[in-house]
Design an enzyme around this catalytic site. Structure first.
Site, short mmCIF file in Angstrom:
data_model
loop_
_atom_site.label_atom_id
_atom_site.label_comp_id
_atom_site.label_asym_id
_atom_site.label_seq_id
_atom_site.Cartn_x
_atom_site.Cartn_y
_atom_site.Cartn_z
N TYR B 310 18.38 84.46 63.29
CA TYR B 310 18.40 83.58 64.47
C TYR B 310 18.97 82.21 64.10
O TYR B 310 18.46 81.53 63.20
CB TYR B 310 16.98 83.42 65.02
N TYR B 361 24.93 82.55 72.82
CA TYR B 361 23.49 82.25 72.78
C TYR B 361 22.82 83.04 73.89
O TYR B 361 22.81 82.61 75.05
CB TYR B 361 23.27 80.75 72.95
#
Ligand SMILES: [Zn+2]
Lengths: 145, 407
Positions: B310, B361
């Site tokens: 992440y 994203y």
């Protein structure tokens, strides 16, 4: 009226019944930390139960307002209209607080001169008659520690 | 019991764009599209789906999606309570638990984001061009615990994730000598991976370390190119049992282990909590969870062939690399400098799709999609013979992770 560092349009504090007494103390220019009356553990932000002994009893301990920079960031994007850029957000390790830190701002200092470990002291910014926000500035050299 | 072991059997996504660019369909319709594509990729029918799972206070409620997609019955509808991007792998984990316990047979995990249709993250809905309310500033009532927590940080202008996560990164630099150039190399590496990925928003935009160093400072030490993209798009993954996976055309990817959580006293992490224990402050907060993950899978960092980590901010990736034990605490900078994260020649090829820094994203669920592709040999930056992939969700917030495997 105190010196102003940030515009009125900065986000206002949002408080619960648990955190409101902290802001009420701030309005009187008292920097406090919540302390468990059962085991003396201090905590921040204010919370209903002591995470160490699980007691629900607590009081408020006033601290000196001195401390040092634990970490910081120099922010180049505005949050509010009329804000001076860049501005400094910092985490301050508070003297005499039982090892607590708070999020705040550094004011009255050139961003290039800020370093982790810098000794600082609280300066109260009165945003209005009933709102004062604790910011921090470097400890002035002539004052004894 | 082994017949019920969870596998990911399908992945899908919509087009990915810069934030605010998808206006012709709703965020909700985009979620439908991603779910349909993932189910189709699995070789399943919508009639097989009986569960939906999401995270991060999803606006696109499972009950409406179930009705619109014509699911015969909704047996499992679940949303994770780990905040924001920390919940992506946890949603997969919850889907895994549902199919392994027989609560459901086929669960689709989804995430759809159209920030232009709502408010842009990091502004709290505020607009810095609008002058103050003429009423004098005063303390206001917080409507939720989260707002009461943010309410202790907002008055200092701490509303933007780029500033919040600069705080632990700055401390990491102080403690270990980590440099902006090391963070830049990480961003450059992920951008290079994106160059082969037709889905990547920044696929056609090569970046050098000089470009990184010349990019504007947002919240020191975060330059613009240390920050993830802001995107519109949706993606989804399909989770079912080993038994069902065996009958499908494409190989399933086994969920070897999954974990979610936060260390003691972490709350929302450094965004609002200045009192994270000193030993955890300049970390991603994932070390304890990583240890549980390795133990559950009977594997260690040395067994990972490819990782999808992440990447909301470069520093948070660096701290996670240390949390998961790929190098010692404080050595993340030199580890990046060694070229370890690169697709070609790296010891830990990472974010082979380009990550949130360069693909899109989508709150990190696109990292799970890429994790599956990397084990199926479908990645545009394929790692040969990859058998184990680590996928993580969030860091510096309560987070989650999965280990995926191909037998
Ligand atoms: Zn106590």
């Amino acid at each position: 009226m105190s010196e102003r560092f940030f515009p009125d349009s900065m986000p206002a504090p949002l408080a619960s019944a648990t955190t409101l007494p902290w802001w009420e103390a701030a309005a009187e220019h008292r920097l406090v930390v919540q302390r468990c009356t059962s085991c003396e553990h201090t905590r921040h932000p204010p919370a209903p139960i002591c995470p160490e002994c699980r007691s629900g009893e607590s009081d408020w301990k006033e601290v000196s307002g001195r401390g040092e920079v634990y970490t910081f960031t120099i922010v180049h994007r505005p949050i509010a209209a009329g804000q001076e850029l860049p501005y400094l957000v910092a985490v301050i390790a508070l003297e005499g607080s039982g090892g607590l830190r708070i999020i705040s701002n550094l004011v009255g200092v050139d961003p290039g001169e800020v370093a982790i470990g810098l000794p600082v002291e609280v300066v109260w910014e009165e945003m209005s008659a009933d709102l004062a926000i604790p910011r921090f500035r470097p400890v002035s050299e002539e004052e004894p520690r | 019991m082994s017949g019920r072991k969870a596998h990911i059997v399908g992945v899908g996504e919509t087009r990915y764009t810069r934030w605010g660019k998808i206006g012709d369909v709703t965020e909700h319709a985009l979620a439908c599209q991603a779910i349909q594509r993932a189910v189709e990729d699995a070789g399943l029918s919508m009639d097989d789906v009986d569960g939906l799972a999401s995270f991060a206070e999803d606006r696109n409620e499972a009950v409406f999606l179930a009705a619109e997609l014509g699911l015969p019955a909704l047996r499992f509808a679940n949303m994770v309570w780990m905040p924001g991007g920390g919940g992506g792998c946890a949603a997969v984990s919850n889907a895994t638990m549902a199919v392994e316990t027989g609560q459901a047979e086929v669960v689709v995990v989804y995430r759809s984001l159209c920030q232009g249709q709502f408010f842009r993250f990091g502004t709290g809905g505020m607009d810095a061009t609008v002058p103050a309310d003429p009423a004098p500033p005063t303390v206001r009532q917080a409507d939720s615990m989260m707002l009461a927590s943010l309410g202790m940080a907002m008055p200092y202008g701490l509303l933007m994730a780029a500033a919040a996560y600069a705080l632990p990164t700055r401390r990491h630099m102080h403690l270990y000598g980590t440099t902006s150039e090391q963070l830049g190399l990480l961003a450059v590496t992920f951008r290079e991976h994106a160059s082969r990925n037709p889905r990547a928003v920044m696929g056609g935009r090569p970046m050098t370390l000089e470009d990184h160093q010349a990019s504007p400072m947002i919240a020191d030490p975060h330059r613009l190119f240390d920050c993830c993209l802001e995107s519109d798009g949706a993606c989804a993954v399909v989770v079912t049992t080993a038994e069902r996976a065996r009958d499908l055309d494409k190989p399933g990817v086994e969920v070897l282990a999954s974990e979610q959580g936060a260390p003691k006293g972490y709350a929302f992490g450094p965004f609002t909590n200045a009192n994270i224990p000193d030993a955890l402050y300049a970390t991603g907060g994932c070390e304890e969870m990583a240890d549980r993950l390795w133990a559950k899978a009977g594997l260690g960092p040395g067994d990972v062939d490819v990782a999808q980590i992440y990447d909301h901010f470069t520093g948070c990736v660096l701290m996670q690399i240390e949390d998961y034990g790929f190098c010692k605490r404080g050595e993340g900078g030199p580890f990046i400098e060694s070229g370890a994260l690169a697709w070609k020649g790296g010891s830990l090829p990472t974010n082979t799709h380009g990550g949130s820094l360069s693909e899109a994203y989508i709150h990190g669920l696109n990292h799970v999609v890429e994790g599956v592709r990397s084990l199926r040999g479908e990645s545009t930056s394929p790692v040969e013979n990859a058998e184990v992939c680590l996928v993580t969700s969030g860091a510096c917030v309560p987070s989650s992770a999965v280990l995926l495997g191909r037998r």
